[in-house]
Design a protein around this motif. Structure first.
Motif: not given
Length: 448
Positions: A268-283
């Motif tokens: 539960i975080v203030a910003d999910v962008t780093p998680f989101e970018r890795l998931k979308l653009h790598v995996l």
């Protein structure tokens, strides 16, 4: 074997199988989930049941199938129970009790609206895929007869607003960048057409957190169903299979109570962008790459495609030479090592054909933004351009493509069917592919 999993047979499950440590029949419901497919049951369902075990609460799930009755037809006779097969070196089996009701929206409209309007419902979650966030203007919602997940949300929120019921939080669980923000914008736009006061209430009172969610959940097949039956000692028509890895990050933007997800591994975080970018653009991007290129090389599953030395070498170049520079300063290399190991899991038969579906929606999120950014910034794009070519070759090779733009593909295949004609179609490619000189050059297209 004729005995079927249900509350009546729960105590006859074979030893070694994990079962709910609570009485499912006594668990109250606090979540409505729209799109109750395998992914939800294998991922969010597991995290939610873990949260109930860790911290209690009436967080049972009312699952809704928006179109077809298939999943409810398997869950209802089993009292909502289903088995999760975790595909580890030694598979693990767990019977879940978190789903307390399963409904089909097209046949049980009143029940779905009642669940959305219930004061006990504090969270609504969704897994409706990327294409579920695009509203077809040719099929406008009719009050009382909603078409899309967004229309159902508006109908339910309208009932809560009229009754003065507390708002719920809407949690998108789809592979879509800024999924919460996109869902919020769509819901408010539909509400505005209906009632300006309702739209203002939604805009100010309803939380739509952005999320990142990740676990490989292969489609259940006959082999998995047979393993489950052997493990639990009875038939389960609603079983799902998944890899051991699971990740969920949720922006801390709740407008009411929620399960204790943070106590069971959810970020539960203030910003999910780093998680989101890795998931979308790598995996996700490498998944699509393996699908379109792997199928062309005769592979059927991810583990076979990643074992192909030539294809692995291509994916490594894509990740390290093109994706990593675009995502700097995120640690793409470390994340990719985890993803690569997951792809090699010999127990996971993740079908490339399944991943290849809905490419127009998926690549628009997974690949096109990076290709565009790299082209404009003078960074490498050759591998990404080849993935686009492989996607179009896949579409060209099939008479029927499962894709929200299937009609556009059909028209393209019967015409000139070149990269230039595909790029000219705004249904298949964004404006940058037609109007940006750098992007066109990266794709090997003549300047216009």
């Amino acid at each position: 074997m004729s005995m079927r999993l249900s509350l009546a047979t729960l105590d006859r499950i074979r030893p070694g199988v994990t079962r709910p440590p609570f009485d499912p029949a006594r668990l109250g419901t606090g979540i409505v989930h729209l799109g109750i497919g395998a992914f939800h049951r294998a991922h969010q369902g597991v995290f939610t049941e873990d949260a109930v075990i860790a911290d209690g609460g009436a967080w049972g799930i009312t699952g809704v199938s928006l179109r077809r009755p298939d999943v409810p037809a398997t869950l209802v006779p089993q009292d909502g129970l289903y088995t999760v097969e975790t595909l580890d070196t030694v598979p693990r089996y767990r019977v879940m009790g978190i789903v307390r009701q399963a409904l089909t929206a097209t046949a049980q409209q009143a029940e779905v609206l009642a669940a959305l309007a219930a004061p006990t419902t504090h969270v609504v979650t969704l897994t409706v895929t990327e294409k579920g966030y695009v509203r077809d203007p040719a099929r406008p919602a009719v009050p009382g007869r909603p078409w899309t997940a967004m229309d159902w949300l508006v109908e339910g929120l309208a009932l809560r607003h009229a009754a003065g019921t507390a708002p719920f939080t809407v949690v998108s669980c789809d592979n879509l960048q800024n999924n919460g923000e996109k869902l919020r914008a769509g819901v408010i736009a539909i509400a505005q057409e209906r009632d300006a006061a309702l739209a203002r209430w939604i805009a100010t009172e309803i939380g739509f957190p952005n999320t990142m969610i990740d676990s490989i959940v292969p489609a259940t097949d006959a082999a998995s169903a047979a393993r489950v039956a052997a493990a639990i000692g009875m038939i389960d028509h609603a079983s799902v299979q998944r890899e051991p890895f699971g990740q969920w990050a949720i922006e801390d933007r709740f407008t009411g109570p929620r399960p204790a997800w943070d106590k069971v591994g959810v970020d539960i975080v203030a910003d999910v962008t780093p998680f989101e970018r890795l998931k979308l653009h790598v995996l996700n991007a490498t998944h699509s790459t393996l699908a379109y290129m792997g199928l062309a090389r005769g592979h059927l599953y991810v583990l076979h495609a990643i074992a192909d030395p030539g294809l692995l070498g291509f994916v490594e170049r894509l990740v390290h030479e093109e994706i990593a520079p675009a995502l700097a300063p995120l640690d793409v290399a470390a994340y990719w090592r985890t993803v690569h190991a997951r792809y090699e899991n010999p127990m996971v038969d993740h079908a490339l054909e399944q991943i290849a579906q809905d490419g127009s929606a998926k690549l628009a999120q997974r690949l096109f933004p990076l290709l565009t950014a790299n082209a404009r910034n003078g960074l490498p794009t050759a591998c990404m351009a080849k993935v686009v070519d492989a996607w179009l070759a896949f579409a060209r090779s099939r008479e029927h493509v499962i894709d929200p733009q299937a009609a556009a593909f059909a028209a393209w295949r019967t015409g000139e069917a070149t990269l230039a004609t595909a790029v000219a179609d705004p249904a298949l490619f964004p404006d940058a592919f037609r109007n940006d000189r750098a992007v066109r050059s990266a794709m090997g297209l003549a300047d216009t």
